[in-house]
Write a protein that holds these residues in place. Structure first.
Motif, PDB file in Angstrom:
ATOM      1  N   ARG A  45      -0.648   2.105  -0.011  1.00 23.98           N
ATOM      2  CA  ARG A  45      -1.647   3.130  -0.366  1.00 23.98           C
ATOM      3  C   ARG A  45      -3.057   2.612  -0.134  1.00 23.98           C
ATOM      4  O   ARG A  45      -3.911   3.317   0.417  1.00 23.98           O
ATOM      5  CB  ARG A  45      -1.474   3.579  -1.808  1.00 23.98           C
ATOM      6  N   ALA A  46      -3.304   1.378  -0.555  1.00 25.76           N
ATOM      7  CA  ALA A  46      -4.641   0.803  -0.389  1.00 25.76           C
ATOM      8  C   ALA A  46      -5.008   0.712   1.089  1.00 25.76           C
ATOM      9  O   ALA A  46      -6.125   1.061   1.486  1.00 25.76           O
ATOM     10  CB  ALA A  46      -4.703  -0.573  -1.051  1.00 25.76           C
ATOM     11  N   TYR A  47      -4.066   0.250   1.900  1.00 26.47           N
ATOM     12  CA  TYR A  47      -4.332   0.126   3.334  1.00 26.47           C
ATOM     13  C   TYR A  47      -4.561   1.492   3.967  1.00 26.47           C
ATOM     14  O   TYR A  47      -5.491   1.678   4.754  1.00 26.47           O
ATOM     15  CB  TYR A  47      -3.184  -0.603   4.036  1.00 26.47           C
ATOM     16  N   GLN A  48      -3.728   2.470   3.631  1.00 28.77           N
ATOM     17  CA  GLN A  48      -3.893   3.816   4.183  1.00 28.77           C
ATOM     18  C   GLN A  48      -5.256   4.392   3.807  1.00 28.77           C
ATOM     19  O   GLN A  48      -5.946   4.966   4.651  1.00 28.77           O
ATOM     20  CB  GLN A  48      -2.781   4.737   3.677  1.00 28.77           C
ATOM     21  N   ARG A  49      -5.648   4.233   2.566  1.00 29.13           N
ATOM     22  CA  ARG A  49      -6.949   4.761   2.129  1.00 29.13           C
ATOM     23  C   ARG A  49      -8.080   4.105   2.892  1.00 29.13           C
ATOM     24  O   ARG A  49      -9.003   4.773   3.375  1.00 29.13           O
ATOM     25  CB  ARG A  49      -7.118   4.537   0.631  1.00 29.13           C
ATOM     26  N   TYR A  50      -8.028   2.798   2.969  1.00 34.17           N
ATOM     27  CA  TYR A  50      -9.094   2.056   3.623  1.00 34.17           C
ATOM     28  C   TYR A  50      -9.196   2.428   5.100  1.00 34.17           C
ATOM     29  O   TYR A  50     -10.278   2.705   5.610  1.00 34.17           O
ATOM     30  CB  TYR A  50      -8.838   0.550   3.466  1.00 34.17           C
TER      31      TYR A  50
END
Length: 143
Positions: free
Chosen positions: A66-71
């Motif tokens: 999730r963090a990678y997708q958001r970033y």
């Protein structure tokens, strides 16, 4: 394939003229996103879409995914070249990469990277000694 190093200037409107040899592969559109090491990545649209599909397949129940997708996706801007081969770089992306007038555009096989010129020179200086070790890790037994 994107290869080489070029030194274009960023104009007062936040536009950068792409090197002529890189323009044709980007005629179908391009995606500019935050890269690693505080540079920007420029992908041909179709290359970015392939990567996005792979990222979308990762389980979003995983916090790191999730963090990678958001970033990645929140920091991406879709662009196209104007008739002179210029692209506009959003102010948030310019801020992230510390871009000022003097820039460096490098070819990195499937993408371009846009660097602040001073930051690029510092990166090269800091990583020159690690090049041989990295080559051995990436291509063991070659060369």
């Amino acid at each position: 394939m994107f290869l080489g190093t070029h030194y274009p200037k960023l104009d007062d409107k936040g536009r950068l003229t792409l090197p002529a040899k890189f323009r044709e592969p980007l005629t179908g559109g391009l995606m500019i996103t935050k890269g690693q090491d505080h540079c920007l990545y420029v992908f041909p649209r179709d290359e970015f879409e392939q990567m996005a599909r792979k990222v979308a397949e990762a389980p979003f129940t995983n916090e790191s995914v999730r963090a990678y997708q958001r970033y990645l996706f929140a920091g991406t801007d879709e662009q196209s070249q104007d008739s002179q081969g210029r692209i506009s770089i959003a102010s948030e992306l310019r801020r992230y990469a510390g871009l000022s007038k003097d820039c460096v555009v490098i070819g990195a096989i499937n993408r371009l990277e846009i660097w602040n010129a001073e930051r690029w020179e510092s990166y090269l200086d800091e990583n020159e000694e690690n090049y041989a070790q990295a080559r051995e890790e990436v291509l063991p037994g070659v060369f």
